[in-house]
Design a protein around this motif. Structure first.
Motif, mmCIF file in Angstrom:
data_model
loop_
_atom_site.group_PDB
_atom_site.id
_atom_site.type_symbol
_atom_site.label_atom_id
_atom_site.label_comp_id
_atom_site.label_asym_id
_atom_site.label_seq_id
_atom_site.Cartn_x
_atom_site.Cartn_y
_atom_site.Cartn_z
ATOM 1 N N GLY A 79 0.793 -1.207 0.000
ATOM 2 C CA GLY A 79 0.000 0.000 0.000
ATOM 3 C C GLY A 79 0.828 1.260 0.000
ATOM 4 O O GLY A 79 2.058 1.233 -0.183
ATOM 5 N N TYR A 80 0.137 2.362 0.236
ATOM 6 C CA TYR A 80 0.737 3.699 0.227
ATOM 7 C C TYR A 80 0.402 4.390 1.537
ATOM 8 O O TYR A 80 -0.729 4.292 2.043
ATOM 9 N N THR A 81 1.380 5.088 2.102
ATOM 10 C CA THR A 81 1.189 5.832 3.345
ATOM 11 C C THR A 81 1.763 7.235 3.185
ATOM 12 O O THR A 81 2.887 7.397 2.684
ATOM 13 N N ARG A 82 1.000 8.216 3.599
ATOM 14 C CA ARG A 82 1.492 9.594 3.687
ATOM 15 C C ARG A 82 1.525 9.988 5.149
ATOM 16 O O ARG A 82 0.534 9.824 5.866
ATOM 17 N N ILE A 83 2.669 10.503 5.616
ATOM 18 C CA ILE A 83 2.816 10.949 7.001
ATOM 19 C C ILE A 83 3.093 12.452 6.968
ATOM 20 O O ILE A 83 4.120 12.893 6.451
ATOM 21 N N GLY A 84 2.157 13.225 7.486
ATOM 22 C CA GLY A 84 2.306 14.676 7.538
ATOM 23 C C GLY A 84 2.557 15.152 8.949
ATOM 24 O O GLY A 84 2.226 14.463 9.932
ATOM 25 N N TYR A 85 3.133 16.361 9.077
ATOM 26 C CA TYR A 85 3.527 16.894 10.381
ATOM 27 C C TYR A 85 3.042 18.331 10.522
ATOM 28 O O TYR A 85 2.884 19.065 9.540
ATOM 29 N N ASP A 86 2.837 18.723 11.767
ATOM 30 C CA ASP A 86 2.458 20.097 12.067
ATOM 31 C C ASP A 86 2.936 20.420 13.475
ATOM 32 O O ASP A 86 2.852 19.578 14.371
ATOM 33 N N LEU A 87 3.460 21.629 13.664
ATOM 34 C CA LEU A 87 3.971 22.038 14.969
ATOM 35 C C LEU A 87 3.513 23.456 15.272
ATOM 36 O O LEU A 87 3.743 24.376 14.486
ATOM 37 N N GLU A 88 2.816 23.622 16.394
ATOM 38 C CA GLU A 88 2.351 24.930 16.837
ATOM 39 C C GLU A 88 2.770 25.153 18.281
ATOM 40 O O GLU A 88 3.106 24.203 19.001
ATOM 41 N N GLN A 129 9.119 17.687 6.132
ATOM 42 C CA GLN A 129 8.223 17.632 4.988
ATOM 43 C C GLN A 129 7.411 16.341 5.068
ATOM 44 O O GLN A 129 7.823 15.354 5.674
ATOM 45 N N ALA A 130 6.247 16.354 4.449
ATOM 46 C CA ALA A 130 5.423 15.150 4.435
ATOM 47 C C ALA A 130 6.162 14.005 3.759
ATOM 48 O O ALA A 130 6.896 14.195 2.790
ATOM 49 N N LEU A 131 5.975 12.803 4.297
ATOM 50 C CA LEU A 131 6.602 11.610 3.741
ATOM 51 C C LEU A 131 5.600 10.869 2.865
ATOM 52 O O LEU A 131 4.426 10.713 3.228
ATOM 53 N N HIS A 132 6.062 10.392 1.725
ATOM 54 C CA HIS A 132 5.256 9.579 0.816
ATOM 55 C C HIS A 132 5.949 8.230 0.687
ATOM 56 O O HIS A 132 7.055 8.140 0.142
ATOM 57 N N LEU A 133 5.288 7.181 1.184
ATOM 58 C CA LEU A 133 5.936 5.879 1.312
ATOM 59 C C LEU A 133 5.123 4.801 0.614
ATOM 60 O O LEU A 133 3.897 4.702 0.812
#
Length: 358
Positions: A79-88, A129-133
């Motif tokens: 499959g495909y996984t996208r891992i995104g990040y955010d920091l506040e 940056q977002a990861l595309h795996l």
């Protein structure tokens, strides 16, 4: 998440799609326009605030399984996984202090006590940056075990698997997990109180050029389901700084042994008949070792990356006792008392697991 599985034939297949957010909140120092933080070498400035670190896992995956018999099967997934990040973080927009005349004036976030009167959320600087795996893997699984009230009491379980990842990161993840449960009936105990001798050997590791990438959280050896007595919050900052090289890494190996005795149960299984809170008494010995390289920003922000080879690493050990209790069939609680043998001048460490016995 949404999961579809077709079990109409011997070959089981299906698909999984979903997005799962994770939130971590921690304290840190945010500099003001002048830079620096209280007590820092750069002079006064900055303030203590809360940071909100979010991780978003978006996934689409195909899954399948083919049983050889009732106890063994092959599994495969891709499959495909996208891992995104955010920091506040919480930014102070207004604060006051009292001057020499006792009047309220604007605070410069120096060493004087400040009264914070306003905050707002702001994005923090970070370079993730977002990861595309793309991922694919398979496993061979066996399970001949019989489960008691809170953990397996007889039989064998094992899993051997490998998964490859490519795209933003390139690595291979390997898993080898084997468990054996031997039931014995000592003459000194009633027939309804058998003992289970349980042993486990586990290896989980990341291999390849990105096994220690900064976007990946390091593995931690001190979880309550790994080696009890080394939980993160049982260390002071100074202790953790001196011990972190033996707790974090990218590859882990475990060995555990337990003696399990049914304590509360039914007339057929349990020292005391009390079916409302089935429980077992456990005596355990845990050992583990972790090695590999991890990025420095997770545990050692001001130093070099932690890197330990397998031959140079030292294992950690603990012994202790616990009680696992099945609460209304909904959750299994395990309060434990562990003696961490690899920590200096440390007595008993208490903890709580929310999981069935391995």
């Amino acid at each position: 998440q949404a999961l579809y599985v077709n079990r109409g034939g011997r070959l089981t297949y299906g698909a999984l799609v979903g997005q799962v957010p994770y939130l971590q909140v921690f304290a840190g120092c945010a500099p003001n326009e002048e830079g620096g933080c209280p007590g820092s070498e750069g002079g006064p400035g900055g303030y203590l605030t809360r940071y909100y670190y979010r991780t978003y896992h978006t996934q689409a995956q195909a899954i399948s399984a083919y049983p050889l018999n009732q106890s063994q099967r092959f599994e495969a997934q891709a499959g495909y996984t996208r891992i995104g990040y955010d920091l506040e973080y919480d930014r102070i927009v207004s604060a006051t202090r009292r001057d020499e005349n006792g009047d309220r004036v604007a605070c410069d976030f120096g060493y004087e006590p400040c009264l914070i009167t306003g905050r707002e959320s702001a994005e923090a600087d970070y370079n993730f940056q977002a990861l595309h795996l793309a991922q694919a893997g398979g496993a061979f699984v066996g399970d001949y075990s019989y489960f008691g009230f809170t953990s397996p009491i007889r039989g064998t379980r094992y899993r051997f698997g490998v998964e490859g990842t490519t795209g933003s990161l390139t690595m291979v993840t390997a898993t080898a997990d084997a468990r054996r449960y031997q039931m014995v009936r000592p003459d000194i105990l009633p027939e309804r109180v058998p003992l289970t001798l349980a042993v486990r050997g586990l290896h989980y590791g990341r291999y390849g050029e990105d096994a220690a990438a900064e976007e990946l959280s390091p593995l931690y050896l001190g979880y309550g389901t790994f080696v009890r007595g080394y939980s993160y919050n049982s260390f002071t900052a100074e202790e953790l700084g001196a011990f972190e090289g033996r707790l974090f890494g990218s590859k882990v190996a475990l060995a555990s042994a337990e003696v399990r005795m049914p304590l509360l149960g039914v007339p057929q299984l349990g020292l005391i008949t009390f079916p409302y809170l089935p429980s077992e008494l456990v005596f355990f010995a845990d050992a583990g070792m972790i090695w590999g390289t991890i990025d420095e920003r997770f545990v050692n922000p001001t130093g070099e990356p932690i890197s330990t080879s397998f031959l140079d690493q030292k294992p950690i050990y603990s012994v202790g006792a616990s009680v696992r209790t099945n609460v209304l069939g909904a959750i299994i609680l395990e309060p434990y008392m562990a003696f961490p043998l690899s920590r200096d001048d440390t007595g008993a460490v208490f903890g709580l697991n929310f999981t069935p016995g391995w």
